[in-house]
Design an enzyme around this catalytic site. Structure first.
Site, short mmCIF file in Angstrom:
data_model
loop_
_atom_site.label_atom_id
_atom_site.label_comp_id
_atom_site.label_asym_id
_atom_site.label_seq_id
_atom_site.Cartn_x
_atom_site.Cartn_y
_atom_site.Cartn_z
N TYR C 166 0.85 -1.32 0.05
CA TYR C 166 0.05 -0.08 -0.04
C TYR C 166 0.76 1.41 0.05
O TYR C 166 1.57 1.61 0.99
CB TYR C 166 -0.95 -0.03 1.21
CG TYR C 166 -2.12 -0.88 1.32
CD1 TYR C 166 -2.58 -1.58 0.04
CD2 TYR C 166 -2.71 -1.24 2.39
CE1 TYR C 166 -3.60 -2.27 -0.17
CE2 TYR C 166 -3.84 -2.13 2.40
CZ TYR C 166 -4.16 -2.53 1.36
OH TYR C 166 -5.45 -3.59 1.12
N LYS C 200 -0.57 -8.05 -2.85
CA LYS C 200 -1.80 -7.40 -3.21
C LYS C 200 -1.75 -6.06 -3.53
O LYS C 200 -1.15 -5.32 -2.84
CB LYS C 200 -2.85 -7.50 -2.05
CG LYS C 200 -4.05 -6.97 -1.94
CD LYS C 200 -4.63 -6.86 -0.43
CE LYS C 200 -5.94 -6.29 -0.71
NZ LYS C 200 -6.26 -5.80 0.91
#
Lengths: 298, 298, 298, 298, 298
Positions: C166, C200
């Site tokens: 992230y 991810k």
């Protein structure tokens, strides 16, 4: 009659005291006495001990019996504790038996190896740990060393240590045998000298005098013998073992003499579960009647 | 017939439960039963075991057979796991056999040394570990101690522990031998008392009664014997070993009686791979037909 | 279109390979693709995420949804894993999310502290661990150090490591924001450079060009962007995140472009469970239809 | 009304289960509910809390009150546990509070340092440990890390972990304050996500809506709020805190709503011991009457 | 007047009890009271403290004074203990001061670092260790953590732990200052809550009421204040510190009020050795006359 010491007189730290309080004053008769149910014979003798009453081969049956019979604790090996105790966790105190062995190899140099640790007993929520100390075998030095580590861990974790003090080995066989007054008295004192909190002994037989030390070669009554054994244990609380199944009257007489001597209680396995369920409960009720006469203060 | 316990009744933590679920419900028949393929005979007996069918000396051949035959797991030593399992990783569960030895020195004080650790089994993606416990040998105390550390690691890592419970040693030989009902029953109970999740035993022979304990010296049928052995294992899932190659009908009858008794399954090595490939698959299919009749719930 | 690498090309040890095989080839479509269900929003955002569909506040509901919907894994924090996963152990792969935080304090120097260890993931029977790496925050150095220890443990235990990569912090906000093509592409590469097995990412927005590095300040299509991101991840398998709940058509288009680019699959939480149960299953079925078109070999 | 989960549904190991069973079913009402007596205010606020009723400054007085009032446990810091618990060891469960601080320095970055360990709690015979987690402070990452080690030790020793989940810090003050419904609900869920066995929260105030997240900015009743908080805690048993001394009727209404919502019980300190002895016992008896209406199965 | 607790009521293990018995009943007045001689001002303030009486800069001089004056112990840092105590080893109890610092940097975030360990105190034959805890500073969390390890070591080695409980830091300065009744009372309680065996406090000043908590903003006498402080310390034995040199009458009045309140004794340094040798002995004799009136049982 000796006066049984209260928990406040034993020099215990808070953890051992809390756990013994739970065992002696929050289960069973709640009067400072105790009846324990040992159930490690499946390892010590093998499944043959269950042939007399096959239902008792199922650990669930025996744990349920411990709860229903109002026992102060049940003593099992790690495997049964892991797989069966969770269902009864908190309902009856667990004494995790830390060592044990099969009876297949000959017993002359018996040493009971560790199968679990005090830390595992903590993890399982046990209220005490058990250790079989073979007093007098040729392997005594290795046994004492193994025991010392268990004792130190029990101290560190505040876990009461119950010692199965069993005279054993060829030297014992040559001096009156493993349940002579001489041997049992020596075993009780050994447990006390080595820091047991509770000691389990066989009932002493003063009549087994062949080749015992001179001091024991005299006409002691069984009451005199058990009185002496309890004194030898001093501040180590004493439990009398049932041993192989015998007549109920004889067992009750043993129990009465033991309590009169100042024992804390009884640890009866085969005498309890090698019979029908209702008969087990009836027998335990008789033992409880005896213990009810010997309360002790906290 | 005993009822086989479901995974939810065994007191297992999540990791052991997840891994046993994978073995029993995501491979093979996916019905809670299992057939395992053991392949450590190259160490335990030496390459002589492959002379009957040389292709089986190649670990790739046997791993492929495990995948094709729909086995619930394959048990190998660390060396074969490192060099061969990566190609089949995830396709068939790996049981890493942690100890093992050659059969060259005499067996009287047999002790199977550790060749790998539970942590290595985790690293290799194994779904279980295997340990050979020689019940009743004079080296029992060292064996139990070694085993204890393996059991504790298996607990810590949530790894199911399969115990090859083998009666062994001179005392066993003197009391009916290693596959007597007495010996096998005691071995199954020992594994349960000491915390095995799964136990592998030989099929018991109630007719071997020479010098066994009194309780076993009676006319038990083989069904009665295997029933008792499964009960002695209680919440430890039981696998019946094939042993040396025997007639297919005899093996199937053993399998049927075992499953009827409540065993979880079979662990057949030489009976499977000491024959031609298509014959192996045919034999396994027959065993699967038997297991399909004994599903258990999760 | 990039070709998704097979498990045999990733340089993985046997354990990581076995576990990824289970996730990708023994659950979901069993074709090498994956849809994961993340369920740590109760910690990351608080219970407010469940107000839209209160049933989803119950972890049992979501675990059941993961099983019924044929997900390849469910990602939760240690607390829910301990208290809820045991009931579903083995039925759906567990990704234990190792770090996490609340969104209460300001995010400028975000660092997600460790709440669990790889060893605990092993104990619980997890098939992977998850770690949120905040790429680009002022606390990046402490984050990388913490991550390094997790990566090394994952390597030691053969546990696949899924990195939530992230972009975050004031510097990212000043350069196109956390889901700009620039930021997402950099985050994917960072995960690959630092040894993630799976990464991810949010779907990249090439139109967010304010103050991004020159190379990204051009007219890229979303397909070009996700193609590049998958290439940046190279042998780190890539999952595209759903983020906040959005329109189904938009989500499916994202999914199609991602799979076309060579992504391994999707990780959709709120888009799945912030709706009625049957609607969740219907939406997942649509996503599965897309993934079915992109099988990969083992 | 939520249904309170039984001990068998919580995924607990035997040790945590045994200890919670003792707390919930062998003390107090023995019906699965609990009232705890916290007594760490001498550290958290200083002796000023005892000026209203000086006798309560004496730990013996409060421990005796815990025994006489039939409390399910008393929570103290290590110093009072060492010096005072031994006299009452076993009579009332001990919750050893592991961290704590004075209220002298400002609270903006509050972190409550560890003053004792889980192992010390084991040694003292405690049945649970307590940890104050300040949810939402800028020091949250250090707090989570410190907490993680406590949680892992509690798991290792089978010791139930009670989390005092306190929203705190400037960000919380800016969003409705520490006892808003938003803050309390988030704190309860955080404890659950991070693996608390029991969580202590303040009663939520849904009317404190200034600057809370949108979902909480609506007209919730206090019953709706506490219902939601119990659901957010899911399988983490929930205790409602008394906080500063308030009117008895208001406290009882809080207690009733909490139990109706599915809380396990109450943890009331100042409301109990900041009054005359007989008045304390009378107040506790009223609370017990409420709890008696909400039994749960084991 | 509070009754000072006997050693048997403090929950002490044998080692702490034996060492405190030596200090309190085999030195000084041998009546359970104590006067200690602290001599760490050379580190805490620098040699400037010796300019008033240069002979006192020589550690031999002060150790000899401790022996001649019949002190119950002398408190020094590791350096002086190593180089000087050997000559007087056994003649006067040694309290090894474990932490300490210079007063050169500002005191706002004061933390006193560890300079020695409990194990070194054992090696040196000390009968107690000393630790300065700065109550209420912004560094309180690090201080508590450092202290915790010292406390645990002291417990492990059976070494009495004397805590110099000093309110300190800007928040304290803003609330009445470091010797206000509020601050001293809170410090005494903190030492007790955190497990000190003995606590050293400054004599409380109830007249310092500016900005203290409401409860302390009332007309307390100094006797009322010291009474409360001793109660706050409960089973932690309390010593009153002399502080900077003051008039003898004032010091004696402090001593009298402290002993009347139930303090165990005094710890006077500069008031003792910042004067001529015979004057020191005369002053100490006056203090001993006071203590002789307050014997306690063992």
């Amino acid at each position: 009659m000796s006066v049984r010491p209260g928990l406040g007189e034993l020099g215990l730290g808070a953890g051992k005291r809390a756990r013994l309080y739970r065992i002696l004053h929050e289960h069973g008769l709640r009067n400072g006495t105790a009846i324990f149910l040992p159930y490690d014979q499946g390892l010590e003798h093998g499944p043959r001990d269950f042939f007399a009453h096959p239902a008792a081969g199922d650990p669930r049956y025996v744990l349920r019996l411990a709860v229903e019979g109002g026992f102060n604790g049940v003593a099992v090996q790690i495997g049964l504790a892991e797989k069966f105790f969770w269902e009864y966790a908190g309902e009856v105190p667990l004494i995790l038996k830390l060592n044990g062995k099969t009876d297949i190899p000959p017993d002359g140099e018996a040493l009971s190896p560790l199968n679990a640790t005090v830390e595992e007993a903590v993890r399982l929520g046990a209220d005490a740990v058990g250790y079989t100390l073979y007093v007098g075998t040729p392997a005594q030095d290795r046994d004492f060393e193994q025991y010392r580590r268990v004792r130190a861990d029990a101290q560190r974790f505040g876990m009461p240590l119950v010692v199965w003090a069993y005279p054993r080995g060829s030297a014992i066989e040559a001096k009156g045998g493993k349940d002579s007054f001489y041997a049992v008295d020596y075993a009780a004192r050994t447990a006390s000298e080595l820091g047991a909190d509770v000691v389990k002994v066989n009932f002493p037989h003063p009549e087994k005098r062949t080749a015992v030390k001179d001091e024991y070669d005299a006409g002691f009554s069984s009451q005199q013998a058990i009185d002496a054994v309890v004194r030898s244990a001093n501040r180590t609380l004493l439990l009398v073992s049932g041993g192989t199944k015998a007549g109920d009257d004889a067992m009750q007489e043993k129990a009465r003499e033991s309590m009169e001597a100042g024992a804390t209680g009884l640890i009866f396995g085969r005498n309890v579960w090698q019979r029908r369920h209702d008969d087990s409960l009836r027998f335990v009720a008789q033992l409880r009647d005896i213990l009810a006469k010997y309360p002790s203060s906290t």
